[in-house]
Design a protein around this motif. Structure first.
Motif, PDB file in Angstrom:
ATOM      1  N   ARG A  79       0.822  -1.213   0.000  1.00  0.00           N
ATOM      2  CA  ARG A  79       0.000   0.000   0.000  1.00  0.00           C
ATOM      3  C   ARG A  79       0.856   1.263   0.000  1.00  0.00           C
ATOM      4  N   ALA A  84      -2.550   4.542  -6.313  1.00  0.00           N
ATOM      5  CA  ALA A  84      -3.952   4.275  -6.627  1.00  0.00           C
ATOM      6  C   ALA A  84      -4.181   2.779  -6.791  1.00  0.00           C
ATOM      7  N   VAL A  85      -5.452   2.412  -6.729  1.00  0.00           N
ATOM      8  CA  VAL A  85      -5.908   1.078  -7.128  1.00  0.00           C
ATOM      9  C   VAL A  85      -6.305   1.167  -8.596  1.00  0.00           C
ATOM     10  N   ALA A 116      -9.994   0.184  -2.188  1.00  0.00           N
ATOM     11  CA  ALA A 116      -9.491   1.545  -2.354  1.00  0.00           C
ATOM     12  C   ALA A 116      -9.886   2.418  -1.172  1.00  0.00           C
ATOM     13  N   LYS A 121      -6.977   5.255  -1.044  1.00  0.00           N
ATOM     14  CA  LYS A 121      -6.365   5.531  -2.348  1.00  0.00           C
ATOM     15  C   LYS A 121      -7.435   5.867  -3.386  1.00  0.00           C
ATOM     16  N   ILE A 123      -9.113   5.519  -7.194  1.00  0.00           N
ATOM     17  CA  ILE A 123      -9.320   4.327  -8.020  1.00  0.00           C
ATOM     18  C   ILE A 123      -9.309   4.718  -9.496  1.00  0.00           C
TER      19      ILE A 123
END
Length: 249
Positions: A79, A84-85, A116, A121, A123
């Protein structure tokens, strides 16, 4: 120096990467599946300009339960190495080629949205045309606001919905020759806009038979400037700051 908001850097040859990076301030390198995530992580560690996003591209067969757990566990473990995811979403183009039950893909996307939010984060989404409405439903359900619809295409109603929610889009070099993308640029606020190449995906028009590279984004900026009635310098500055703010660069 622009920021490429969406590129599959792991799909380029290693020898090509330094010259690509010389053309940008930074780039968001998205991933296709676990092995892609691992290569993207390696590139991000080698090159500071590379900002990694980890995910599973939807235009491919689904993972089994063990593979999915391995991917999610790996993403959680890394992470701190990601911005971002992504790329995640729904298989619009795969459904044009074969009969496909989209519900398992929707369920997987919802798990990525939850992930996310868990990780704090943004997406990165592959969601075009009618799929965008489904994705908006899921984002709203889980109150995830930091959403980037890359290479978005869709009708005005879903565009307005996305604008109300503050979702970002990114414009590709096909803005030079696709009326659909030019209309999108007219409607969408520049404050919710980024630029991308989606490289190594190839383009047509003036880019026919040319390898996709971040230099193409300068032509995209020129098109946005012409449509929005702004200077090229203004657009470049706004777009770059948008990308920095969204991805916390």
């Amino acid at each position: 120096m622009l920021i490429d908001a969406h590129i599959h850097l792991d799909q380029y040859k290693d020898v090509e990467i330094p010259s690509l990076l010389a053309e940008v301030e930074a780039l968001i390198a998205v991933s296709m599946q676990l092995s892609s995530c691992q290569k993207t992580l390696h590139l991000a560690k080698v090159y500071p300009k590379v900002k990694a996003a980890f995910g599973f591209h939807p235009e491919q067969p689904l993972l089994d339960e063990i593979e999915e757990k391995a991917l999610f566990d790996w993403i959680r473990a890394h992470r701190d190495n990601m911005v971002a995811v992504g790329e995640v979403g729904l298989p619009y183009y795969l459904r044009q080629e074969q009969a496909l039950d989209v519900r398992p893909y929707e369920a997987l996307l919802e798990r990525f949205i939850v992930l996310a939010k868990e990780l704090g984060k943004p997406i990165v989404l592959h969601a075009v045309y009618e799929d965008a409405s489904i994705v908006c439903d899921l984002l709203e359900k889980h109150q995830l606001c930091q959403a980037h619809f890359h290479w978005f295409k869709g009708d005005e109603a879903v565009m307005k919905r996305m604008i109300r929610r503050g979702y970002f889009i990114s414009i590709t070099p096909d803005a030079l020759y696709e009326e659909e993308i030019q209309q999108l640029i007219q409607i969408y606020p520049i404050d919710l806009m980024m630029v991308e190449t989606d490289g190594p995906w190839s383009f047509e028009g003036p880019f026919t038979n040319k390898p996709t590279s971040p230099w193409m984004m300068h032509s995209t900026i020129e098109v946005i400037a012409a449509i929005k009635g702004l200077s090229i310098q203004q657009v470049a500055k706004i777009i770059t700051q948008n990308t920095k703010n969204f991805y916390r660069l």
